[in-house]
Every structure is written in structure tokens, then in C-alpha cells.
Write a protein that holds these residues in place. Structure first.
Motif, PDB file in Angstrom:
ATOM      1  N   HIS A 188     -30.369   8.039 -36.162  1.00  0.00           N
ATOM      2  CA  HIS A 188     -30.054   9.510 -35.616  1.00  0.00           C
ATOM      3  C   HIS A 188     -28.510   9.790 -36.094  1.00  0.00           C
ATOM      4  O   HIS A 188     -27.560   9.722 -34.929  1.00  0.00           O
ATOM      5  CB  HIS A 188     -30.202   9.194 -33.882  1.00  0.00           C
ATOM      6  N   ALA A 189     -28.012   9.897 -37.223  1.00  0.00           N
ATOM      7  CA  ALA A 189     -26.769   9.827 -37.684  1.00  0.00           C
ATOM      8  C   ALA A 189     -26.468  11.293 -37.045  1.00  0.00           C
ATOM      9  O   ALA A 189     -25.047  11.238 -36.472  1.00  0.00           O
ATOM     10  CB  ALA A 189     -26.786  10.115 -39.216  1.00  0.00           C
ATOM     11  N   SER A 190     -26.973  12.502 -37.244  1.00  0.00           N
ATOM     12  CA  SER A 190     -26.278  13.789 -36.960  1.00  0.00           C
ATOM     13  C   SER A 190     -26.048  13.958 -35.316  1.00  0.00           C
ATOM     14  O   SER A 190     -25.056  14.189 -34.911  1.00  0.00           O
ATOM     15  CB  SER A 190     -27.441  14.941 -37.309  1.00  0.00           C
ATOM     16  N   GLU A 191     -27.171  13.256 -34.591  1.00  0.00           N
ATOM     17  CA  GLU A 191     -26.921  13.286 -33.178  1.00  0.00           C
ATOM     18  C   GLU A 191     -25.575  12.398 -32.758  1.00  0.00           C
ATOM     19  O   GLU A 191     -24.977  12.845 -31.925  1.00  0.00           O
ATOM     20  CB  GLU A 191     -28.286  12.814 -32.211  1.00  0.00           C
ATOM     21  N   THR A 192     -25.468  11.317 -33.047  1.00  0.00           N
ATOM     22  CA  THR A 192     -24.391  10.222 -33.078  1.00  0.00           C
ATOM     23  C   THR A 192     -23.206  10.886 -33.250  1.00  0.00           C
ATOM     24  O   THR A 192     -22.096  10.852 -32.612  1.00  0.00           O
ATOM     25  CB  THR A 192     -24.490   9.048 -33.708  1.00  0.00           C
ATOM     26  N   SER A 193     -22.935  11.556 -34.539  1.00  0.00           N
ATOM     27  CA  SER A 193     -21.639  12.327 -34.516  1.00  0.00           C
ATOM     28  C   SER A 193     -21.302  13.360 -34.058  1.00  0.00           C
ATOM     29  O   SER A 193     -20.278  13.606 -33.727  1.00  0.00           O
ATOM     30  CB  SER A 193     -21.707  12.564 -36.235  1.00  0.00           C
ATOM     31  N   ALA A 194     -22.391  14.190 -33.635  1.00  0.00           N
ATOM     32  CA  ALA A 194     -22.428  15.159 -32.782  1.00  0.00           C
ATOM     33  C   ALA A 194     -21.575  14.815 -31.231  1.00  0.00           C
ATOM     34  O   ALA A 194     -20.790  15.188 -30.781  1.00  0.00           O
ATOM     35  CB  ALA A 194     -23.541  16.054 -32.625  1.00  0.00           C
ATOM     36  N   TYR A 195     -22.213  13.599 -30.955  1.00  0.00           N
ATOM     37  CA  TYR A 195     -21.964  12.918 -29.669  1.00  0.00           C
ATOM     38  C   TYR A 195     -20.551  12.574 -29.644  1.00  0.00           C
ATOM     39  O   TYR A 195     -19.740  12.616 -28.737  1.00  0.00           O
ATOM     40  CB  TYR A 195     -22.776  11.916 -29.403  1.00  0.00           C
ATOM     41  N   ALA A 196     -20.234  11.958 -30.799  1.00  0.00           N
ATOM     42  CA  ALA A 196     -18.696  11.641 -30.920  1.00  0.00           C
ATOM     43  C   ALA A 196     -17.681  12.279 -30.725  1.00  0.00           C
ATOM     44  O   ALA A 196     -16.443  11.920 -30.235  1.00  0.00           O
ATOM     45  CB  ALA A 196     -18.622  10.935 -32.557  1.00  0.00           C
ATOM     46  N   ASP A 197     -17.947  13.454 -30.867  1.00  0.00           N
ATOM     47  CA  ASP A 197     -16.700  14.576 -30.478  1.00  0.00           C
ATOM     48  C   ASP A 197     -17.020  15.316 -29.103  1.00  0.00           C
ATOM     49  O   ASP A 197     -16.317  16.206 -28.469  1.00  0.00           O
ATOM     50  CB  ASP A 197     -16.724  15.918 -31.299  1.00  0.00           C
ATOM     51  N   SER A 198     -17.848  14.879 -28.549  1.00  0.00           N
ATOM     52  CA  SER A 198     -18.278  15.564 -27.132  1.00  0.00           C
ATOM     53  C   SER A 198     -17.441  15.012 -26.196  1.00  0.00           C
ATOM     54  O   SER A 198     -16.616  14.092 -26.140  1.00  0.00           O
ATOM     55  CB  SER A 198     -19.490  15.208 -26.820  1.00  0.00           C
ATOM     56  N   VAL A 199     -17.603  16.002 -24.896  1.00  0.00           N
ATOM     57  CA  VAL A 199     -16.799  15.458 -23.674  1.00  0.00           C
ATOM     58  C   VAL A 199     -17.155  14.207 -23.147  1.00  0.00           C
ATOM     59  O   VAL A 199     -16.116  13.383 -22.628  1.00  0.00           O
ATOM     60  CB  VAL A 199     -16.991  16.609 -22.743  1.00  0.00           C
ATOM     61  N   HIS A 200     -18.386  13.836 -23.342  1.00  0.00           N
ATOM     62  CA  HIS A 200     -18.552  12.550 -22.817  1.00  0.00           C
ATOM     63  C   HIS A 200     -18.129  11.410 -23.633  1.00  0.00           C
ATOM     64  O   HIS A 200     -17.537  10.437 -23.036  1.00  0.00           O
ATOM     65  CB  HIS A 200     -20.235  12.504 -22.772  1.00  0.00           C
TER      66      HIS A 200
END
Lengths: 432, 280
Positions: free
Chosen positions: A120-132
């Protein structure tokens, strides 16, 4: 919450302790309980079966032994429930697709933690910038990583599966694990909005009717790439809110953008209201709910203070103030989304359109009738001279009458009481 | 009621108000209280008590319906009274309606009486000798008359706004509401302070003067309160035609009940509106 973190802690520990546990499980099976299994003996059997390709059946042969005291006596259970695992979305790829450093049985004592990024590369990289992710880094505390939302790694379901933790009907509860916990929200400074959402029209549609089209957390905030509303890229950054809401409420968005509020927003005015300024973000009410209809008058008044005050001096305002909606409130005349200035010929309150607008309630409203001032200011002599002088006259009348008769009454009372104490007066009133 | 008076006539009663006048006063009491309670609820709608009253009444529609019902009734009373005056003046050619001691028209004697009364207040002279109507009673009458005309006219203007706007500009409706509300406040406070005191609560009358309910006044009271009227009637012999039985006990008790209810409601409304007005 505690159980949620507990579950995650279990899962991660399970991965780390996998090798040791596997050794013991294997020993338990093979040694037939005659001798005490040791790490040395387990290591010896590893070489004997090295050539075979591992299937889920092989793994579950040990890890699904629920009754095994040894398996459960580990500091952290390495038990995998086949009943949960088999219908999960990941059963299609198999244990070793994620536990990719395990090639043979028995496997090493120590195995690498599983990384979701492998697939899940795209989800993981999207998550990396998220507020969480930012909160997790900055506060160095356990903020949601993949499993906090998606749950037991061995039981993850597709998001379209009603049993998934991120299935639309389940998502608010999942987010609410943290965002519905006042203590946690206070401790870490994040919004506690679960209850507000559940009482909103969106939450109601979701829980009462099971509407899959109802907006859930992710509809407005996104899923992996949730950004702070202060971030200009965020879906909930004020300037982006109309587009976010417009994702579903497309017609309203068009109206809003054409109206004065939308135009002010487009012009970049920082105080321009967007959807959430009037509707709130989470406790969005159904527009025909009386309480909400009454409250919105004050909502408009947050910015339009003088207009609210002058409105309250009218019959419309008085009736509304009593808690009844059978009268004109702000948007009855001005419209709700496509609010235009009176100078705009398309405006509902443009002089030429007033007979129609007022005529909605006041049948037979004429051009003369609409010279009524719905926002009168008695203190403004220039704007409403007739009203100003009428008010002045009435005030003088009131003051005059009460000054005279107040004094008259006070003197009379004093005289009559005095009369009683001094005895009968010269030719005075008869009641002594 | 039966006060010790130095007169042979203290036990004798005379009619002062006709049954029609008493009914009219009753109608005015009832509708005025109804109008005040519903109207002040609207006027001070931001107050908690107003919201509670509106809720108890059954909503704004109920408040407004009650207000309009009372308005129609009091208007009917008003029109009946005006019609009666016109009938008596033009058909029956009754004399003394517009001038003289039995007229409600303010006359020079009223100014003199007021002046002398003020002197009496200040211990500077005797109390003036009043005739059939004292100047404050005439003021009460005209205050109610003017009040009904003004409040009524503005009220009907707003009730039938679009209709009136055919003849007058709509912004007059703004002024109508202003005048309606301020004049109503004047009326409510005037009745609940000044009228209550002048006619009922002042020490000479406390706790009430039942004459407007019983219609009868004792000879002693009559002689002392309105000496000019009494002696004129006595001399002309007209007094005998006004002779009545003493007010029956039930009527006196009924008067007391009405007075307690009216003064009670009046004082509550007075307190609520007074506080609301000064903390607005």
C-alpha cells in the motif's frame, strides 16, 4: 480505547516474537509432551524441513492452536484465529506475503515487523504527511498508524465489507475511538466531535437509515491524507470547504459561489463565511428543525450585528424571539445560499423584487407596502426621520405623563398618610 | 364600604354607574388584561418570562389570536360607547353631554381643581369640592379613549398591513408598531400605577372602591367626595330618583374577587415590564 491500543500492542509484539513462539509451538507438537522442549532442539528441526514452500496451512498449523497453553503463555499471544483470518482481505495473499522474511519452517527467532507500505505505497505516503503522522512524530505518542483504524492485521476486510472497521456505516465509530473520547481529546488537543457528528443530519442519515451516501468522517476529511484545517491544502481549510461540501451538495455550491458570501470568499476576504460558518462543521442540523431555524438568526448576527439588532425591533424579530418560526427570518427574505446585495437586480431584496419576496407571506404586497423598513433604526434620524420623530414624541409623552402623575400620586399618598397621622384636616376628603 | 360618616345619609345608597357602564368597565378590564399580557409578551419577547408565557399559551399563533380576539372585543366596546354618545347627543338630543358637570369634557373648573388639589397636597389649602367627575377621572377616561383610538388604529394597520399600504406608504407600519408598543406601555403602566392608586389603592379607598362594580355609592361617601354634585341633586330632588338598595353581599364579594385578580395580574405585568424596560 485501552483495549484498542492493547490490541495493536499485541499485534506488533506478535510480529516481533514470532520466531521464538514458532519454535515453542513446533516443539510442543513434535515432542509429544515427553520431554521439555528447548530452543536448541527446535533449532535442530529447522534444518530438516528447510526445503518446503510455506503455505498458510503450515503457519496456522501452529498459530491457530487456540488450546495450546504454550502458545498463549507467551508474553504476547502469537495466536492467529483462522476463522477471522480466512475471510479477511489478506488471506488472498497469504501469511508470507506480509511476513516476507519467513521462508521456511521453523523460522528464525526474530522476524521483521510487517510494513504495509510494501503493497500500500500510495496510502502509506499519503499518511506520512497527514495530521495523524505529524502528531505521532511531534508528540512521540501513539497516534493512529494503519492498524489503529484498520484493526487486527489478520482480520482486515475490504472497505466495502460491512464488517470492515472503515466501512462507511462503521467509520464514525472507528474515528470516534479517539475523537469521541473527551479525556484523550483534551490530553492531546484534538477535536472531540463524535457525539456532535452522530446528532447531525449526516450522522442521523447514517445511523437511522443506513444511508451509504451520507457523509462520514472520510467524506470531508479524506482517509489517509487527513490534514489540519489550518493547512491550505486541507479539504477543511476554509477556502476549500465549499468544494468539499460541493462534492455532494453540488447545486448548493453553485448557488453559494454566485452569492455575496461566495464572491467574498473567491475574492480572498478572510472573513467571508463558508458552509461551516453557518451550518457548523459537525453538528449540521436538518434545516427544517425549529431549533436550528431559530438559532440561525443569531448565526447571521455574528457578522451582521446591526442588522440583527434592528431586526429584533420588528414584529418579525419579536415572534422569532418568542421561539416561533411562523414569520420572516434572515433567509426568508435574503435567501440562504445565493444571497445577493440589494443593489443586484437579481437579489430577492432588490427594490423591484420586494413585492414578490414580501408577497410570499403578505399576500397583496404592493410597491407601497414594501417601503416598510424591515431593519428600522429609531436612533438614525437621517435614515428614518419619521420613525425617529415618532419615537421622540412617544418618549416625551411617556416621560411627561409619568413625571406629572408620578409626582401627583406620590404627593397624594404622602398627603393622605399625613392626614391620617395628623388627624382630620380642614374640609378634606371624607374617608377618615 | 360602610364608613363612619357624619351624615344621616350614610346608610342610604345611590346609583352612580348604570349596569351598561359597569359591563363596559368589566369588558375593558378583561380585554385590557388580555391585550396587555399577550402584547407585552411580544414587546419583551427576548425575556424568559415572555417565552414561557408564549409557550404556555400554545405558541405565537395562540398569543396573536388572543390578542386579536381581545382587540376586537375592546373595539366593539369602544364603538358601542362612541355610538351611544352620538345617539344620546344627536337622536335623544340629550343636554350636558359635552359641557357641564356631567360631561367628560375638561373644563376650567378641572384646572382650578387640579391647582387646589396640588395646594392641598402641600398642606397649603383645603381639598377642592369636586363635582360629578374629578379631573383625574376625566384624565383616566381620555387616556383610555385616546389609547384605544391610537393603539387600535395602529393595531388594525398592522393586522391588515398590505390593505392599508394601498393608501399609505409601508414605512408607516414601522411607525405603527413603535406607537402601538410605546402607547401600550404608557397605557399599561398608567392603569397599573396611576389608575389603581387614584381609584382604588389610595389610603381613602384602600383596598378598592367597589362603586364601578356595584354601581352604588353610599350617601355619606357621595356627599364627601362630590359635594357639589350631591347638593345639586339633593336640591333638585333628582337624588331620590337615584336611590338604590345597598349593594348585596355577593356583589361586594364579586367586586373584591375581580379587584384582587385584576390588581394581581396588573402588578405582575407591571413588575415584569418595568424591569424588562429598564434593563433593555
Amino acid at each position: 480505547m485501552v483495549s484498542g491500543f492493547g490490541r495493536i500492542a499485541c499485534a506488533i509484539a506478535a510480529m516481533l516474537l514470532c520466531a521464538v513462539a514458532m519454535g515453542h509451538a513446533a516443539a510442543t507438537v513434535k515432542a509429544a509432551a515427553t520431554t521439555k522442549a528447548t530452543a536448541t532442539e527446535a533449532g535442530a528441526t529447522t534444518k530438516a524441513t528447510a526445503a518446503k514452500v510455506l503455505t498458510d496451512k503450515d503457519c496456522l498449523g501452529c498459530h491457530n492452536l487456540k488450546a495450546s497453553a504454550k502458545l498463549q503463555a507467551r508474553p504476547v499471544s502469537v495466536y492467529v484465529n483462522a476463522e477471522i483470518y480466512q475471510p479477511s482481505v489478506h488471506s488472498k495473499v497469504g501469511c508470507v506475503a506480509c511476513h516476507s522474511d519467513i521462508h521456511a519452517f521453523p523460522h528464525p527467532d526474530s522476524v521483521k515487523p510487517v510494513s504495509c507500505a510494501g503493497c500500500h505505497a500510495s496510502e502509506t505516503s499519503a499518511y506520512a504527511d497527514s495530521v495523524h503522522a505529524i502528531a505521532e512524530r511531534e508528540k512521540k505518542s501513539r497516534f493512529p498508524a494503519c492498524l489503529n483504524c484498520h484493526g487486527n492485521p489478520h482480520g482486515i476486510r475490504a472497505k466495502t465489507d460491512p464488517k470492515s472497521r472503515v466501512y462507511p456505516l462503521n467509520l464514525p465509530r472507528t474515528c470516534g475511538t479517539c475523537h469521541g473520547n473527551p479525556e484523550l481529546a483534551k490530553k492531546y488537543g484534538f477535536p472531540d466531535v463524535y457525539a456532535l457528528y452522530m446528532d447531525s443530519i449526516h450522522g442521523f442519515a447514517l445511523t437511522s437509515d443506513g444511508l451509504l451516501v451520507a457523509a462520514t468522517c472520510a467524506s470531508c476529511h479524506g482517509a489517509h491524507d487527513i490534514l489540519s484545517r489550518k493547512d491550505p491544502k486541507s479539504r477543511t481549510f476554509p477556502r476549500n470547504v465549499p468544494a468539499t461540501c460541493g462534492g455532494c451538495h453540488a447545486g448548493i455550491e453553485v448557488d453559494y459561489l454566485a452569492g455575496a458570501h461566495g464572491q467574498a470568499m473567491i475574492a480572498g476576504r478572510s472573513n467571508a463565511p463558508v458552509c461551516t460558518n453557518c451550518h457548523t462543521a459537525h453538528q449540521i442540523a436538518q434545516v427544517d428543525v425549529v431549533n436550528w431555524q431559530l438559532k440561525t438568526v443569531a448565526t447571521c448576527g455574528n457578522c451582521h450585528k446591526a442588522r440583527l439588532k434592528s431586526y429584533r425591533d420588528t414584529f418579525h424579530g419579536q415572534v422569532t424571539e418568542l421561539g416561533f418560526v411562523a414569520t420572516a427570518r434572515c433567509w426568508s427574505c435574503h435567501g440562504a445560499h445565493i444571497i445577493l446585495k440589494a443593489s443586484d437586480p437579481n437579489s430577492k431584496v432588490a427594490p423591484a423584487n420586494l413585492p414578490t419576496t414580501c408577497g410570499k407571506c403578505h399576500h397583496g404586497a404592493t410597491a407601497s407596502f414594501v417601503s416598510y423598513e424591515p431593519h428600522p433604526n429609531v436612533h438614525d434620524r437621517r435614515q428614518n426621520p419619521a420613525l425617529y420623530y415618532a419615537a421622540l414624541f412617544m418618549n416625551l409623552l411617556l416621560v411627561g405623563v409619568f413625571l406629572f402623575f408620578g409626582l401627583h400620586t406620590a404627593l397624594w399618598l404622602a398627603r393622605s398618610l399625613g392626614n391620617g397621622s395628623r388627624g382630620k384636616d380642614n374640609g378634606a376628603s371624607g374617608e377618615q | 364600604m360602610e364608613r363612619a360618616v357624619n351624615s344621616n345619609d350614610s346608610e342610604q345608597y345611590y346609583f352612580r354607574f348604570s349596569l351598561g357602564q359597569r359591563y363596559l368597565h368589566g369588558l375593558v378590564i378583561t380585554t385590557f388584561l388580555g391585550l396587555a399580557a399577550t402584547g407585552m409578551t411580544l414587546r419583551f419577547s427576548e425575556r424568559g418570562w415572555a417565552k414561557s408565557l408564549a409557550e404556555i399559551a400554545g405558541g405565537f399563533t395562540a398569543i396573536l389570536s388572543l390578542h386579536k380576539l381581545c382587540a376586537v372585543l375592546i373595539s366593539a366596546g369602544f364603538l358601542y360607547h362612541v355610538g351611544d354618545i352620538l345617539y344620546r347627543a344627536m337622536i335623544k338630543k340629550e343636554r350636558g353631554l359635552f359641557l357641564g358637570p356631567y360631561s367628560m369634557t375638561p373644563q376650567p373648573k378641572d384646572a382650578v381643581d387640579l391647582f387646589e388639589m396640588l395646594r392641598w397636597f402641600l398642606w397649603m389649602g383645603p381639598q377642592p369640592k369636586f363635582d360629578h367627575f374629578a379631573y383625574w377621572e376625566k384624565f383616566d377616561y381620555w387616556a383610555v379613549f385616546w389609547g384605544m383610538a391610537i393603539i387600535g388604529a395602529t393595531g388594525y394597520m398592522m393586522w391588515f398591513g398590505p390593505f392599508f399600504a394601498r393608501f399609505v406608504p409601508g414605512y408607516l407600519l414601522n411607525i405603527a408598531l413603535l406607537i402601538h408598543g410605546e402607547e401600550a406601555l404608557l397605557a399599561v403602566w398608567f392603569i397599573f400605577i396611576i389608575h389603581f392608586f387614584n381609584s382604588h389603592l389610595r389610603p381613602e379607598k384602600f383596598p378598592l372602591d367597589p362603586v364601578i362594580f356595584t354601581g352604588r355609592v353610599s350617601g355619606g361617601d357621595y356627599q364627601h367626595e362630590r359635594p357639589l354634585d350631591y347638593s345639586r341633586l339633593d336640591e333638585s330632588g333628582a337624588l331620590e330618583t337615584l336611590r338604590s338598595d345597598p349593594p348585596p353581599l355577593w356583589l361586594k364579594n364579586f367586586s373584591r374577587l375581580i379587584a384582587v385578580i385584576a390588581v394581581g395580574i396588573g402588578f405582575v405585568l407591571l413588575a415584569l415590564t418595568w424591569i424588562a424596560f429598564w434593563t433593555e
